[in-house]
Write a protein that holds these residues in place. Sequence first.
Motif, PDB file in Angstrom:
ATOM      1  N   ASP A  73      -8.912  -7.811   8.569  1.00  0.00           N
ATOM      2  CA  ASP A  73      -9.518  -8.156   7.280  1.00  0.00           C
ATOM      3  C   ASP A  73     -10.416  -7.054   6.733  1.00  0.00           C
ATOM      4  O   ASP A  73     -10.927  -7.166   5.620  1.00  0.00           O
ATOM      5  CB  ASP A  73     -10.321  -9.452   7.410  1.00  0.00           C
ATOM      6  N   GLU A  74     -10.640  -5.997   7.505  1.00  0.00           N
ATOM      7  CA  GLU A  74     -11.529  -4.914   7.078  1.00  0.00           C
ATOM      8  C   GLU A  74     -10.799  -3.929   6.160  1.00  0.00           C
ATOM      9  O   GLU A  74      -9.579  -3.757   6.257  1.00  0.00           O
ATOM     10  CB  GLU A  74     -12.065  -4.148   8.289  1.00  0.00           C
ATOM     11  N   ALA A  75     -11.567  -3.292   5.286  1.00  0.00           N
ATOM     12  CA  ALA A  75     -11.005  -2.241   4.438  1.00  0.00           C
ATOM     13  C   ALA A  75     -10.843  -0.972   5.270  1.00  0.00           C
ATOM     14  O   ALA A  75     -11.821  -0.472   5.835  1.00  0.00           O
ATOM     15  CB  ALA A  75     -11.913  -1.973   3.251  1.00  0.00           C
ATOM     16  N   PRO A  76      -9.643  -0.431   5.382  1.00  0.00           N
ATOM     17  CA  PRO A  76      -9.433   0.767   6.201  1.00  0.00           C
ATOM     18  C   PRO A  76      -9.938   2.023   5.476  1.00  0.00           C
ATOM     19  O   PRO A  76     -10.047   2.056   4.248  1.00  0.00           O
ATOM     20  CB  PRO A  76      -7.917   0.810   6.354  1.00  0.00           C
ATOM     21  N   PRO A  77     -10.250   3.065   6.240  1.00  0.00           N
ATOM     22  CA  PRO A  77     -10.638   4.327   5.602  1.00  0.00           C
ATOM     23  C   PRO A  77      -9.484   4.957   4.830  1.00  0.00           C
ATOM     24  O   PRO A  77      -9.697   5.742   3.911  1.00  0.00           O
ATOM     25  CB  PRO A  77     -11.084   5.204   6.762  1.00  0.00           C
ATOM     26  N   CYS A  78      -8.258   4.605   5.221  1.00  0.00           N
ATOM     27  CA  CYS A  78      -7.070   5.112   4.526  1.00  0.00           C
ATOM     28  C   CYS A  78      -6.000   4.024   4.628  1.00  0.00           C
ATOM     29  O   CYS A  78      -5.667   3.572   5.726  1.00  0.00           O
ATOM     30  CB  CYS A  78      -6.567   6.403   5.180  1.00  0.00           C
ATOM     31  N   GLY A  79      -5.504   3.576   3.492  1.00  0.00           N
ATOM     32  CA  GLY A  79      -4.499   2.522   3.562  1.00  0.00           C
ATOM     33  C   GLY A  79      -4.183   1.926   2.208  1.00  0.00           C
ATOM     34  O   GLY A  79      -4.508   2.494   1.159  1.00  0.00           O
ATOM     35  N   VAL A  80      -3.556   0.757   2.249  1.00  0.00           N
ATOM     36  CA  VAL A  80      -3.106   0.112   1.024  1.00  0.00           C
ATOM     37  C   VAL A  80      -3.090  -1.397   1.229  1.00  0.00           C
ATOM     38  O   VAL A  80      -2.891  -1.883   2.352  1.00  0.00           O
ATOM     39  CB  VAL A  80      -1.690   0.620   0.634  1.00  0.00           C
ATOM     40  N   LYS A  81      -3.331  -2.134   0.159  1.00  0.00           N
ATOM     41  CA  LYS A  81      -3.185  -3.591   0.194  1.00  0.00           C
ATOM     42  C   LYS A  81      -2.217  -3.990  -0.913  1.00  0.00           C
ATOM     43  O   LYS A  81      -2.469  -3.764  -2.093  1.00  0.00           O
ATOM     44  CB  LYS A  81      -4.527  -4.289  -0.014  1.00  0.00           C
ATOM     45  N   TYR A  82      -1.097  -4.556  -0.512  1.00  0.00           N
ATOM     46  CA  TYR A  82      -0.095  -4.983  -1.481  1.00  0.00           C
ATOM     47  C   TYR A  82      -0.449  -6.378  -2.001  1.00  0.00           C
ATOM     48  O   TYR A  82      -0.837  -7.272  -1.228  1.00  0.00           O
ATOM     49  CB  TYR A  82       1.292  -4.983  -0.842  1.00  0.00           C
ATOM     50  N   LEU A  83      -0.302  -6.581  -3.312  1.00  0.00           N
ATOM     51  CA  LEU A  83      -0.691  -7.825  -3.958  1.00  0.00           C
ATOM     52  C   LEU A  83       0.491  -8.759  -4.189  1.00  0.00           C
ATOM     53  O   LEU A  83       0.309  -9.880  -4.672  1.00  0.00           O
ATOM     54  CB  LEU A  83      -1.393  -7.515  -5.290  1.00  0.00           C
ATOM     55  N   ARG A  84       1.677  -8.306  -3.883  1.00  0.00           N
ATOM     56  CA  ARG A  84       2.856  -9.170  -3.954  1.00  0.00           C
ATOM     57  C   ARG A  84       3.865  -8.711  -2.916  1.00  0.00           C
ATOM     58  O   ARG A  84       3.811  -7.574  -2.429  1.00  0.00           O
ATOM     59  CB  ARG A  84       3.474  -9.165  -5.360  1.00  0.00           C
ATOM     60  N   SER A  85       4.781  -9.568  -2.596  1.00  0.00           N
ATOM     61  CA  SER A  85       5.783  -9.230  -1.583  1.00  0.00           C
ATOM     62  C   SER A  85       6.857  -8.330  -2.180  1.00  0.00           C
ATOM     63  O   SER A  85       7.021  -8.246  -3.404  1.00  0.00           O
ATOM     64  CB  SER A  85       6.429 -10.500  -1.018  1.00  0.00           C
ATOM     65  N   SER A  86       7.587  -7.714  -1.306  1.00  0.00           N
ATOM     66  CA  SER A  86       8.708  -6.863  -1.735  1.00  0.00           C
ATOM     67  C   SER A  86      10.001  -7.669  -1.856  1.00  0.00           C
ATOM     68  O   SER A  86      11.063  -7.103  -2.141  1.00  0.00           O
ATOM     69  CB  SER A  86       8.902  -5.707  -0.756  1.00  0.00           C
ATOM     70  N   GLY A  87       9.898  -8.989  -1.661  1.00  0.00           N
ATOM     71  CA  GLY A  87      11.074  -9.838  -1.784  1.00  0.00           C
ATOM     72  C   GLY A  87      12.143  -9.466  -0.775  1.00  0.00           C
ATOM     73  O   GLY A  87      11.856  -9.259   0.406  1.00  0.00           O
ATOM     74  N   ASP A  88      13.365  -9.328  -1.271  1.00  0.00           N
ATOM     75  CA  ASP A  88      14.475  -8.947  -0.392  1.00  0.00           C
ATOM     76  C   ASP A  88      14.605  -7.431  -0.248  1.00  0.00           C
ATOM     77  O   ASP A  88      15.500  -6.947   0.441  1.00  0.00           O
ATOM     78  CB  ASP A  88      15.795  -9.507  -0.928  1.00  0.00           C
ATOM     79  N   GLY A  89      13.701  -6.694  -0.929  1.00  0.00           N
ATOM     80  CA  GLY A  89      13.788  -5.228  -0.899  1.00  0.00           C
ATOM     81  C   GLY A  89      12.594  -4.600  -0.198  1.00  0.00           C
ATOM     82  O   GLY A  89      11.980  -5.206   0.692  1.00  0.00           O
ATOM     83  N   THR A  90      12.263  -3.409  -0.592  1.00  0.00           N
ATOM     84  CA  THR A  90      11.144  -2.662  -0.018  1.00  0.00           C
ATOM     85  C   THR A  90      10.398  -1.943  -1.123  1.00  0.00           C
ATOM     86  O   THR A  90      10.906  -1.796  -2.241  1.00  0.00           O
ATOM     87  CB  THR A  90      11.642  -1.621   1.007  1.00  0.00           C
ATOM     88  N   PHE A  91       9.191  -1.487  -0.810  1.00  0.00           N
ATOM     89  CA  PHE A  91       8.439  -0.625  -1.708  1.00  0.00           C
ATOM     90  C   PHE A  91       8.511   0.812  -1.169  1.00  0.00           C
ATOM     91  O   PHE A  91       8.330   1.024   0.038  1.00  0.00           O
ATOM     92  CB  PHE A  91       6.980  -1.062  -1.803  1.00  0.00           C
ATOM     93  N   PRO A  92       8.771   1.816  -2.038  1.00  0.00           N
ATOM     94  CA  PRO A  92       8.843   3.213  -1.572  1.00  0.00           C
ATOM     95  C   PRO A  92       7.453   3.850  -1.507  1.00  0.00           C
ATOM     96  O   PRO A  92       6.959   4.398  -2.484  1.00  0.00           O
ATOM     97  CB  PRO A  92       9.711   3.886  -2.646  1.00  0.00           C
ATOM     98  N   LEU A  93       6.833   3.764  -0.360  1.00  0.00           N
ATOM     99  CA  LEU A  93       5.514   4.372  -0.189  1.00  0.00           C
ATOM    100  C   LEU A  93       5.663   5.886  -0.056  1.00  0.00           C
ATOM    101  O   LEU A  93       6.402   6.362   0.801  1.00  0.00           O
ATOM    102  CB  LEU A  93       4.820   3.789   1.038  1.00  0.00           C
TER     103      LEU A  93
END
Length: 340
Positions: free
Chosen positions: A279-299
């Motif tokens: 639950d902590e905020a990382p020094p480096c990272g990301v928080k996604y606000l919706r799911s990728s459904g049946d696909g993916t997100f290109p980070l």
Amino acid sequence: MKRRKVLILPVGLAALLLSAVGPAHAQKGFGGGTDGQTEQSANTDGKGNVSVTVGGVVFDRSKNGSGDSVGAVTSSTSWSPPACWYAPKYTPEQLQKYLEPIWEAESTGYEWDAKQREKYNALDEKKGFNKDKTGKGFWWGSYVNESYPPGWDKCDTEYFWVDQGDPPPADIENAVTPEVLAELAYAEIRVPGTEVTLAPAEATKVNLPTWAWLDGAEFKPVSVTASVEAIGIEATATAEPVSLRIEPGTPDAEIYPASGVCEIKGGRIGAPYEKGRADEAPPCGVKYLRSSGDGTFPLQATVTWEIHWTGSGGAGGDLPDGTFGATQDVVVQEIQAVNR
């Protein structure tokens, strides 16, 4: 008098055409390549360290990045390494052996051949082609980056003589100096890939921070040294990792830090996730606000490398930062709730 068309082409292209005339026109110079080309040769020290000769320049890659995912950095500005350059190419005897068969073939026209013979004083057996200066200098010529990037045809100055110990003429751009060697070494730098580790490892969840980091063991300075032994100059370009930029692949995300740029600290970019800190905020990272459904997100993860150089005679300075990045697919799942 008009020159024949083949002779007014840039040196690199003219050389390619001449190479088709026959083996006699491919006389090698001491720089390791045929006229206008960048023939390569490689040597190893028995430990896998490679030095490669390209276009009269020796590149020591023994301190370069290694591995399957390494790649070349891209300048963060509009600057780019030289696409062609000038370096020592022929001794007097070698230039004579290269040019005389071309003239004898009469493929370039009698009048032009006559002017060339006059230019190099070819009829004087003792002083022609500067043979009276043998061991005291070299004929310099052009070399071309083998990938022929934009600007490869700009080095169209004919062969010119430089006495040993003298600098090349100041009005000839990209004649090798320590600084030009550093710029050529820049193009040879290879850095590790940028696939980041994400955690918690089981899955990335909607509205839960995902920690991101890169292994500090891989992200250390790398360097390439370029040298021209014939004139005793060299330069080393060194790249050091300084930051990681994260682009989550969707606007429906929050980035840590908010700038999206994670600075390198203690030899590591970001920090490994530890159990119980979900639950902590990382020094480096990301928080996604919706799911990728049946696909993916290109980070997209891109590392910035600061590049500086040192060279013969105490020369040195900075070169434009370089970047190298990669895209990885991220699956983001909804948090499953159980109703009792």
